[in-house]
Motif scaffolding. Structure first.
Motif, mmCIF file in Angstrom:
data_model
loop_
_atom_site.group_PDB
_atom_site.id
_atom_site.type_symbol
_atom_site.label_atom_id
_atom_site.label_comp_id
_atom_site.label_asym_id
_atom_site.label_seq_id
_atom_site.Cartn_x
_atom_site.Cartn_y
_atom_site.Cartn_z
ATOM 1 N N TYR A 9 1.032 -1.352 -0.261
ATOM 2 C CA TYR A 9 0.112 -0.044 -0.193
ATOM 3 C C TYR A 9 0.735 1.514 -0.267
ATOM 4 O O TYR A 9 1.617 1.984 1.331
ATOM 5 C CB TYR A 9 -0.811 0.341 1.512
ATOM 6 C CG TYR A 9 -2.061 -0.971 1.189
ATOM 7 C CD1 TYR A 9 -1.386 -2.412 0.976
ATOM 8 C CD2 TYR A 9 -3.493 -0.876 1.109
ATOM 9 C CE1 TYR A 9 -2.846 -3.183 0.827
ATOM 10 C CE2 TYR A 9 -4.187 -1.317 0.608
ATOM 11 C CZ TYR A 9 -4.239 -2.734 1.237
ATOM 12 O OH TYR A 9 -5.388 -3.571 1.069
ATOM 13 N N THR A 12 0.718 5.827 2.151
ATOM 14 C CA THR A 12 -0.657 5.094 3.131
ATOM 15 C C THR A 12 0.243 4.922 4.752
ATOM 16 O O THR A 12 0.623 3.208 5.269
ATOM 17 C CB THR A 12 -1.140 3.417 2.403
ATOM 18 O OG1 THR A 12 -1.335 3.876 1.279
ATOM 19 C CG2 THR A 12 -2.413 2.902 3.059
ATOM 20 N N TYR A 37 -7.444 2.313 6.979
ATOM 21 C CA TYR A 37 -8.364 0.967 6.884
ATOM 22 C C TYR A 37 -7.275 0.342 7.984
ATOM 23 O O TYR A 37 -6.310 0.748 9.011
ATOM 24 C CB TYR A 37 -6.279 0.548 5.645
ATOM 25 C CG TYR A 37 -6.256 0.869 4.554
ATOM 26 C CD1 TYR A 37 -7.325 0.009 3.605
ATOM 27 C CD2 TYR A 37 -5.918 2.259 3.750
ATOM 28 C CE1 TYR A 37 -7.672 0.167 2.247
ATOM 29 C CE2 TYR A 37 -6.070 2.851 3.144
ATOM 30 C CZ TYR A 37 -6.643 1.948 1.516
ATOM 31 O OH TYR A 37 -6.875 2.284 0.398
ATOM 32 N N ILE A 39 -6.046 -2.911 9.321
ATOM 33 C CA ILE A 39 -5.329 -4.155 8.978
ATOM 34 C C ILE A 39 -5.731 -4.920 9.740
ATOM 35 O O ILE A 39 -4.591 -4.954 10.952
ATOM 36 C CB ILE A 39 -3.883 -3.993 8.061
ATOM 37 C CG1 ILE A 39 -4.266 -2.641 7.021
ATOM 38 C CG2 ILE A 39 -3.721 -4.867 7.100
ATOM 39 C CD1 ILE A 39 -3.023 -1.816 6.230
#
Ligand SMILES: Cc1cc2nc3c(=O)[nH]c(=O)nc-3n(C[C@H](O)[C@H](O)[C@H](O)COP(=O)(O)OP(=O)(O)OC[C@H]3O[C@@H](n4cnc5c(N)ncnc54)[C@H](O)[C@@H]3O)c2cc1C
Length: 366
Positions: A9, A12, A37, A39
């Motif tokens: 990513y 990010t 996000y 994760i």
């Protein structure tokens, strides 16, 4: 990485570790468009490259001393700070790749100059073993011959404060401009990265006094006819400055450095003005202290009374992981920081994979 099924990513940054009851279960990251996000991960490795670009953190780590951030300045301590939020311990935060000098005002020189002519006046003058290096009060603080070792000389500068004054007189600048550094006593030239010689010994330093003159006019380089006036211009103590220069000149005449044992041939006598004082500051390429890890590259809690217990599922590598250095980067082992980045990444990766997949990895065989 893609071959192994990894997803990257870009743009990010991780902003927070997700943890439940002190156990790391993932990271929160924010995309360029603001998308958040969450994760999930069985193992997380901190590898955000330290905190060279975070001047407040660097200053605190150096007990208040300021240095120039000259590395990957977007590395601002994210990984370390995320771990601190979970109670992680740190180690050797003061260890930095302090490496090379800057002359104040060098970047402001205007005009069409050949690259090397400009470089000689705005950089090379900071890398001469033949001039005295003085602290803010006017004391000499080191054997200037250590200029041949970038880490040693920059650490010496930082050890005595925010900046130093490197002293020249007009006679010396003229010798450099007309004949080169050998005529002033220098024996071995200095290399800088891909440039094999930044202090020419046997050719004149073209336009040196013209460019230095511009730096004087801009107020960055201080010029004075007498040492008393130079002290006034720089803020040094006049009595200390005069005593320092008297001793330096006497030692230069006798070819014996009675203060620091420098090669006596490398002491250029400066008994008359005009004098020039160049303000020199330290560059910091990278921080190499960070969160404390154990032998399995796990980040540990700040609980020395328990022998540092690991934070479950959290690992660190590279410049985020402290402990390889005590208080500074030893440049006598070339590539040590980069080698650590690669190898600690490999070791942390293996341990994190074992943890995530419940397997054993034998690195001697894999
Ligand atoms: C000019 C210069 C010369 C150097 N010369 C040498 C040398 O000769 N020998 C030597 O051994 N070492 C040298 N070094 C030091 C060496 O480059 C570093 O020690 C090494 O790169 C550290 O590796 P790292 O993986 O820990 O960090 P980095 O290589 O800095 O990688 C960290 C990465 O994390 C990213 N990141 C930052 N924050 C976040 C976040 N929140 N979320 C996600 N990603 C993030 C960064 O963008 C970066 O891509 C030099 C450094 C500089 C600047």
């Amino acid at each position: 990485m893609e071959e192994y099924g990894a997803e990257v990513y870009y743009e990010t940054p991780a902003v927070e570790l997700i943890a439940e009851n002190g156990v790391v279960t993932g990271v929160k990251a924010e995309g360029k468009d603001g998308t958040i996000y969450n994760i999930k991960a069985k193992s997380v490795i901190l590898a955000t490259g330290g905190f060279v670009g975070n001047s407040d953190m660097v200053k605190e780590a150096l007990n208040g001393v300021s240095v120039n951030a000259s590395g990957y300045n977007t590395n601002v301590g994210d990984g370390i700070n995320m771990a601190l939020e979970l109670g992680a311990a740190t180690r050797s935060m003061e260890a930095m790749v302090l490496h090379t000098f800057s002359i104040e005002g060098g970047s402001e020189v205007k005009g069409e100059y050949d690259f090397m002519d400009r470089y000689l006046a705005t950089n090379s003058l900071a890398y001469m073993p033949i001039v005295p290096w003085l602290d803010a009060q006017g004391f000499r603080y080191a054997n200037e011959e250590i200029v041949y070792d970038r880490a040693l000389s920059t650490n010496a500068l930082v050890a005595q404060g925010n900046y130093a004054w490197f002293i020249y007189n007009e006679e010396l600048l003229n010798i450099l401009e007309n004949e080169g550094a050998a005529a002033a006593g220098m024996k071995e030239s200095i290399a800088m990265g891909p440039m094999p010689d930044i202090t020419p010994l046997h050719r004149g330093w073209n336009k040196l006094t013209e460019i230095v003159g511009q730096m004087v006019e801009n107020g960055h380089v201080k010029k004075a006819d007498t040492l008393d006036e130079l002290a006034k211009e720089t803020g040094m103590d006049p009595e200390i400055l005069k005593a320092t220069m008297a001793k330096y000149n006497e030692d230069a005449r006798n070819k014996v450095d009675t203060l620091f044992g420098k090669d006596g041939d490398l002491m250029f006598e400066m008994s008359s003005g005009p004098y020039y004082a160049f303000k020199v500051t330290a560059n910091n390429l990278c921080t190499v202290g960070g969160v404390r890890i154990n032998a399995n590259f796990q980040v540990v809690l700040n609980d020395p009374e328990n022998g540092y217990t690991p934070i479950k599922n959290l690992y660190a590598a590279g410049a985020d992981a402290g402990g390889l250095y005590s208080d500074h980067y030893a440049h006598t082992i070339e590539g040590a920081a980069q080698g650590w980045a690669y190898n600690s990444g490999r070791l942390a990766g293996a341990r994190a994979t074992e943890n995530a997949l419940g397997i054993k990895i034998d690195l001697f065989k894999e």
